[in-house]
Design a protein around this motif. Structure first.
Motif, PDB file in Angstrom:
ATOM      1  N   GLY A 124     -10.169   8.173  -6.592  1.00 35.64           N
ATOM      2  CA  GLY A 124     -11.000   7.061  -7.015  1.00 35.64           C
ATOM      3  C   GLY A 124     -11.520   6.261  -5.847  1.00 35.64           C
ATOM      4  O   GLY A 124     -11.560   6.729  -4.703  1.00 35.64           O
ATOM      5  N   PRO A 125     -11.897   5.005  -6.098  1.00 38.09           N
ATOM      6  CA  PRO A 125     -12.494   4.196  -5.028  1.00 38.09           C
ATOM      7  C   PRO A 125     -11.498   3.782  -3.944  1.00 38.09           C
ATOM      8  O   PRO A 125     -11.890   3.435  -2.843  1.00 38.09           O
ATOM      9  CB  PRO A 125     -13.007   2.955  -5.782  1.00 38.09           C
ATOM     10  N   LEU A 126     -10.183   3.790  -4.262  1.00 34.84           N
ATOM     11  CA  LEU A 126      -9.167   3.396  -3.280  1.00 34.84           C
ATOM     12  C   LEU A 126      -8.119   4.507  -3.123  1.00 34.84           C
ATOM     13  O   LEU A 126      -7.010   4.410  -3.663  1.00 34.84           O
ATOM     14  CB  LEU A 126      -8.493   2.093  -3.704  1.00 34.84           C
ATOM     15  N   PRO A 127      -8.439   5.568  -2.405  1.00 32.78           N
ATOM     16  CA  PRO A 127      -7.467   6.652  -2.198  1.00 32.78           C
ATOM     17  C   PRO A 127      -6.452   6.282  -1.109  1.00 32.78           C
ATOM     18  O   PRO A 127      -6.561   6.689   0.054  1.00 32.78           O
ATOM     19  CB  PRO A 127      -8.335   7.826  -1.773  1.00 32.78           C
ATOM     20  N   LEU A 128      -5.452   5.496  -1.486  1.00 39.89           N
ATOM     21  CA  LEU A 128      -4.503   4.967  -0.510  1.00 39.89           C
ATOM     22  C   LEU A 128      -3.261   5.829  -0.336  1.00 39.89           C
ATOM     23  O   LEU A 128      -2.519   5.644   0.633  1.00 39.89           O
ATOM     24  CB  LEU A 128      -4.065   3.558  -0.926  1.00 39.89           C
ATOM     25  N   VAL A 129      -3.009   6.758  -1.257  1.00 36.53           N
ATOM     26  CA  VAL A 129      -1.806   7.580  -1.169  1.00 36.53           C
ATOM     27  C   VAL A 129      -1.856   8.430   0.094  1.00 36.53           C
ATOM     28  O   VAL A 129      -2.872   9.055   0.401  1.00 36.53           O
ATOM     29  CB  VAL A 129      -1.669   8.477  -2.416  1.00 36.53           C
TER      30      VAL A 129
END
Length: 260
Positions: A124-129
């Motif tokens: 999604g817009p925040l791929p932080l993983v």
């Protein structure tokens, strides 16, 4: 009457012996050349510590853990101090709600929280993983209960309304009074909160392993990956970790005694 102090001393020394025994055994195992079928180790060596502290992978993992913990604590400190001041000075009726909110991170098991975070931030817009950012934000929430509770107790002890009223009577504005009067009185509570939260975060494994793993290998993930190697090497790593936390605790106690 003389039996009571003797019983107290025996109780304390017994407790200290029970707590110290696994540490002493781990230290002996980390220094042993070989410890197998015999009761005592066959020789001592510092080679395990030399191998550990010359391992660039270990040093990198140690630095990452330190960086993530310090970043999370800084973020917690920047956010929790103003919130605490506003709640205790302007809205004291919200104390009960705040006590409930800061405990929410411990209400959900870490594995369940990790699964939810994986679903939210894997794309999604925040791929932080897989990035250190998700670990910093996660550790920030975990440190909130430690930070809030320690500082809240300190604010209760200094009687914030009376302290602020006295500062206002002397001509100080609200911001100036907070920075120059309130913060110095929170020094002991602040140090306790920081080092308590740091010791907890530095040893955190579940979130680090599930959210970032080897893509941003922290110290606990590195320790887990070395579990099948030599037990002497792993013991040296555990003792190094214990020594680091012990030194950090000693520094915190020294700073508290100087500021008292």
């Amino acid at each position: 009457m003389s039996e009571s102090p003797l019983f107290a001393r025996l109780t304390v020394w017994t407790l200290m012996a029970v707590l110290a025994t696994p540490i002493v055994i781990t230290l002996a195992y980390s220094l042993a050349e070989h410890w197998g079928a015999h009761i005592l180790p066959q020789g001592f060596t510092a080679d395990w510590y030399v191998s550990l502290w010359t391992d660039t992978r270990f040093l990198a993992a140690f630095g990452r853990s330190l960086l993530v913990c310090l970043a999370a604590l800084f973020l917690s400190l920047v956010l929790i101090l103003p919130v605490l001041f506003v709640v205790f000075y302007y809205f004291p009726k919200l104390k009960g709600l705040m006590n409930l909110l800061v405990l929410l991170p411990f209400a959900v098991p870490p594995v369940v929280s990790s699964v939810g975070l994986l679903q939210l931030y894997a794309g999604g817009p925040l791929p932080l993983v897989g990035t250190p950012w998700i670990l910093v934000l996660c550790y920030f929430t975990l440190s909130l209960p430690f930070m809030y509770r320690a500082l809240a107790n300190n604010l209760e002890a200094v009687n914030l309304p009376d302290l602020m009223d006295a500062a206002h009577l002397l001509g100080a504005g609200t911001t100036q009074a907070f920075l120059q009067v309130v913060l110095p009185n929170l020094r002991n509570g602040l140090l306790s909160a920081l080092f308590l939260a740091f010791s907890f975060l530095f040893g955190e494994f579940v979130f680090a392993n599930l959210l970032v793993g080897t893509r941003f290998e922290t110290l606990q993930v590195y320790l887990y990956s070395q579990r099948t190697t030599s037990g002497h090497f792993t013991s040296a790593m555990v003792m190094s970790y214990f020594l680091f936390i012990g030194i950090a605790t000693w520094v915190a106690l020294r700073l508290q005694s100087r500021s008292a």
